[in-house]
Motif scaffolding. Sequence first.
Motif, short mmCIF file in Angstrom:
data_model
loop_
_atom_site.label_atom_id
_atom_site.label_comp_id
_atom_site.label_asym_id
_atom_site.label_seq_id
_atom_site.Cartn_x
_atom_site.Cartn_y
_atom_site.Cartn_z
N LEU A 1 2.20 -7.57 -7.58
CA LEU A 1 3.15 -7.55 -6.59
C LEU A 1 2.81 -6.40 -5.36
O LEU A 1 2.96 -6.52 -4.19
N LYS A 2 1.85 -5.52 -5.89
CA LYS A 2 1.37 -4.64 -4.65
C LYS A 2 2.48 -3.99 -4.02
O LYS A 2 2.27 -4.07 -2.59
N PRO A 3 3.30 -3.41 -4.76
CA PRO A 3 4.50 -3.06 -3.89
C PRO A 3 4.23 -1.82 -3.00
O PRO A 3 3.65 -0.98 -3.13
N ARG A 4 5.12 -2.12 -1.65
CA ARG A 4 5.00 -0.98 -0.81
C ARG A 4 5.59 0.29 -0.92
O ARG A 4 5.14 1.48 -0.70
N ILE A 5 6.71 0.24 -1.95
CA ILE A 5 7.48 1.21 -2.25
C ILE A 5 8.40 0.85 -3.40
O ILE A 5 8.87 -0.28 -3.31
N ILE A 6 8.53 1.69 -4.40
CA ILE A 6 9.41 1.24 -5.34
C ILE A 6 10.55 2.25 -5.61
O ILE A 6 10.59 3.51 -5.24
N PHE A 7 11.74 1.62 -5.78
CA PHE A 7 13.01 2.50 -6.10
C PHE A 7 13.43 2.18 -7.51
O PHE A 7 13.76 0.77 -7.93
N SER A 8 13.83 3.07 -8.29
CA SER A 8 14.36 2.98 -9.53
C SER A 8 15.35 3.77 -9.83
O SER A 8 15.90 4.68 -9.14
N ALA A 9 15.84 3.85 -11.30
CA ALA A 9 17.17 4.44 -11.62
C ALA A 9 17.06 4.73 -12.90
O ALA A 9 15.89 5.41 -13.35
N HIS A 10 18.16 4.84 -13.62
CA HIS A 10 18.14 5.19 -15.02
C HIS A 10 18.25 6.61 -15.66
O HIS A 10 19.03 6.97 -16.65
N THR A 11 17.65 7.24 -14.97
CA THR A 11 17.39 8.82 -15.42
C THR A 11 18.46 9.55 -15.13
O THR A 11 18.60 10.67 -15.84
N HIS A 12 19.31 9.13 -14.34
CA HIS A 12 20.65 10.07 -13.44
C HIS A 12 20.06 11.05 -12.84
O HIS A 12 21.07 12.00 -12.30
N ASN B 1 -6.25 -8.98 -7.86
CA ASN B 1 -5.34 -9.27 -6.76
C ASN B 1 -6.07 -9.02 -5.27
O ASN B 1 -6.19 -7.63 -5.34
N ALA B 2 -6.30 -9.80 -4.53
CA ALA B 2 -6.96 -9.46 -3.31
C ALA B 2 -6.36 -8.70 -2.30
O ALA B 2 -6.91 -8.09 -1.30
N MET B 3 -4.95 -8.75 -2.56
CA MET B 3 -4.08 -7.72 -1.67
C MET B 3 -4.27 -6.33 -1.64
O MET B 3 -4.63 -5.87 -2.80
N LYS B 4 -4.16 -5.73 -0.71
CA LYS B 4 -4.41 -4.05 -0.82
C LYS B 4 -3.07 -3.31 -1.55
O LYS B 4 -1.87 -3.90 -1.29
N SER B 5 -3.07 -2.18 -1.81
CA SER B 5 -2.06 -1.42 -2.54
C SER B 5 -1.09 -1.35 -1.49
O SER B 5 -1.44 -0.87 -0.20
N SER B 6 0.26 -1.13 -1.78
CA SER B 6 1.28 -1.06 -0.93
C SER B 6 1.52 -2.13 0.03
O SER B 6 2.05 -1.63 1.19
#
Length: 391
Positions: free
Chosen positions: A326-337, A253-258
């Motif tokens: 997707l080269k995400p800018r930042i990631i938000f996740s959950a599940h672990t409590h 993917n030619a896009m840069k990370s983040s």
Amino acid sequence: MANPYNPSSPKHQPKKMVSVTWRSLMPVIIISSFIIYEEWVSFPSCKVLPSTAYSPDKQVGNEDSPEDLKVMMVADLLLLGSEAGLANLYFRDYYMSKFFKKSFQSLNPDMLLVLGDVSAKGSELSRTKWLSVIHQFHNMLGPFLDIPLHVILGDRDIGQCSGLCTNSVNWIARNFPGLDSSGCGAFEISNISFVSLNAAALLCGINKLRFDVEKVIERESVDLQMEIKGMDEAKNDFGMLRELSDDFRGRVNAMKSSSGPVLLLHFPLYQSGKTHIVEGSTLNSIIDPSGNVPASTKRKGFYGTDPYDPSQTVPPNATEYIFNALKPRIIFSAHTHEFSDHTHPDGTREVTIPAMTWKVRDDPGFIVATFQRNRSTVSVTYCLSLGNLIF
């Protein structure tokens, strides 16, 4: 011989009056203590966390601006709806509702994101009982219903791989704003792009639901690249991705990370590299070679015989596929409590949000992410309840 004790004697009157005064004041003291306790336990204590990744503009102009986007993110409410017992209904969920309202009043966010597991056992519920969970959820939100809201689905909401049903996921997704039939969503607010994925489907083998989630990833990848490259080249990349997506093989993917959207998932991505966890008031660094997210040693409530593994992550191949596409800018996740702040090998930051309920934590919490306009900086504030419940 005269009785030395005379109740009517002036020297004995003060003790009697003090005793009567204390007895009359006790109800006032108890009620006042309860009111103070309610305010104390439902008020958030917040701390702005240092960024764990290098940002070239994080040292300059870092003050909050009225134009910044302030997003409150919560997860793992674990509501039971009509199946809630007295302890949950009148104590844990009651105080969680107060915690919501106090947090809204003190922080004044622009948007609310709920990163999955609204329900404690939604995958086992009939539609009628699910509606009681949604009704409880709406009642709990209170003032948040007047601001933009986005909810993603967790494994407790829709079930694990063996029980995933496309029709059931579609029905549940229709009850939350902005989700498509696969439980994914994409939206933009204040020029910030967000993509939410049904990460539970990515843990499973080849099935229609996982294929639908892959199509969302492909579509968002093409849309992002069309902003950089021409339409024909982007469409060609789309065809290449479809050929490679069956086994999550990577692609260029030619896009840069983040440089992509803000990514929202219930399950954390596979993690290698450095993770920061909060212990007391300190942000400590750990490295877990297994790739699993840090799990709490102080588990309660749903653990023990519970089939849901809080250390489970999106598999490595699916994680690589998402990063490439997707080269995400930042990631938000959950599940672990639990809260953690992780830096992936390419420098992308992933923040895992703690549970918002006393059912699984003694100190439920959430985060506030502030997206600063005209800069790539994202400020993260970690908030906890000030006190424990005795129930």
